[in-house]
Write a protein that holds these residues in place. Structure first.
Motif, PDB file in Angstrom:
ATOM      1  N   TRP A   3      12.422   6.081 -26.194  1.00  0.00           N
ATOM      2  CA  TRP A   3      12.279   4.797 -26.885  1.00  0.00           C
ATOM      3  C   TRP A   3      11.839   3.701 -25.934  1.00  0.00           C
ATOM      4  N   THR A   4      12.228   3.787 -24.695  1.00  0.00           N
ATOM      5  CA  THR A   4      11.790   2.812 -23.689  1.00  0.00           C
ATOM      6  C   THR A   4      10.287   2.922 -23.492  1.00  0.00           C
ATOM      7  N   HIS A   5       9.773   4.143 -23.440  1.00  0.00           N
ATOM      8  CA  HIS A   5       8.333   4.367 -23.289  1.00  0.00           C
ATOM      9  C   HIS A   5       7.564   3.908 -24.527  1.00  0.00           C
ATOM     10  N   ILE A   6       8.099   4.206 -25.689  1.00  0.00           N
ATOM     11  CA  ILE A   6       7.452   3.784 -26.936  1.00  0.00           C
ATOM     12  C   ILE A   6       7.418   2.269 -27.027  1.00  0.00           C
ATOM     13  N   ASP A   7       8.532   1.623 -26.682  1.00  0.00           N
ATOM     14  CA  ASP A   7       8.588   0.163 -26.713  1.00  0.00           C
ATOM     15  C   ASP A   7       7.606  -0.445 -25.709  1.00  0.00           C
ATOM     16  N   ALA A   8       7.519   0.127 -24.526  1.00  0.00           N
ATOM     17  CA  ALA A   8       6.577  -0.370 -23.510  1.00  0.00           C
ATOM     18  C   ALA A   8       5.140  -0.201 -23.989  1.00  0.00           C
ATOM     19  N   TRP A   9       4.842   0.952 -24.585  1.00  0.00           N
ATOM     20  CA  TRP A   9       3.490   1.180 -25.106  1.00  0.00           C
ATOM     21  C   TRP A   9       3.179   0.187 -26.220  1.00  0.00           C
ATOM     22  N   TRP A  10       4.131  -0.019 -27.131  1.00  0.00           N
ATOM     23  CA  TRP A  10       3.945  -0.941 -28.245  1.00  0.00           C
ATOM     24  C   TRP A  10       3.579  -2.333 -27.735  1.00  0.00           C
ATOM     25  N   HIS A  11       4.292  -2.820 -26.754  1.00  0.00           N
ATOM     26  CA  HIS A  11       4.013  -4.159 -26.228  1.00  0.00           C
ATOM     27  C   HIS A  11       2.696  -4.209 -25.466  1.00  0.00           C
ATOM     28  N   ALA A  12       2.395  -3.169 -24.711  1.00  0.00           N
ATOM     29  CA  ALA A  12       1.140  -3.147 -23.947  1.00  0.00           C
ATOM     30  C   ALA A  12      -0.077  -2.997 -24.851  1.00  0.00           C
ATOM     31  N   ALA A  13       0.057  -2.196 -25.909  1.00  0.00           N
ATOM     32  CA  ALA A  13      -1.101  -1.887 -26.755  1.00  0.00           C
ATOM     33  C   ALA A  13      -1.255  -2.808 -27.949  1.00  0.00           C
TER      34      ALA A  13
END
Length: 103
Positions: A3-13
């Motif tokens: 979920w940390t990776h998904i959240d980071a991707w969501w904010h970056a993308a």
């Protein structure tokens, strides 16, 4: 952890580039419409055809994608769209010339 990776991707993308993502998705939708127009036209004719609207959607979507590439900035998108825009414009010119009966 995932979920940390998904959240980071969501904010970056997406989240940090809201309006740019909306513009980019709109550009992709415009570009995709050319295939829908071509498919429907071919089905109606019972053979493969290339309607003029295909070239207009190609030009509009290509221009929007190039702008998106400049705004990102993304050289791969820009480099892919520049030569394609020349081809789309040339095809529309040839169609217009043929309809006018000039060579």
């Amino acid at each position: 952890m995932i979920w940390t990776h998904i959240d980071a991707w969501w904010h970056a993308a997406i989240a940090d580039k809201g309006w740019l993502v909306v513009f980019g998705l709109s550009a992709q939708a415009m570009f995709m419409m050319r295939f829908l127009v071509q498919w429907v036209s071919s089905e109606r004719a019972g053979r493969s055809v290339m309607p003029v609207a295909f070239w207009w959607f190609s030009l509009g979507g290509g221009m929007m994608l190039m702008v998106y590439g400049f705004l990102r900035p993304d050289l791969v998108i820009i480099a892919g769209q520049v030569p394609a825009l020349v081809i789309y414009t040339r095809n529309l010119h040839l169609i217009r010339r043929e309809r006018r009966g000039t060579t």
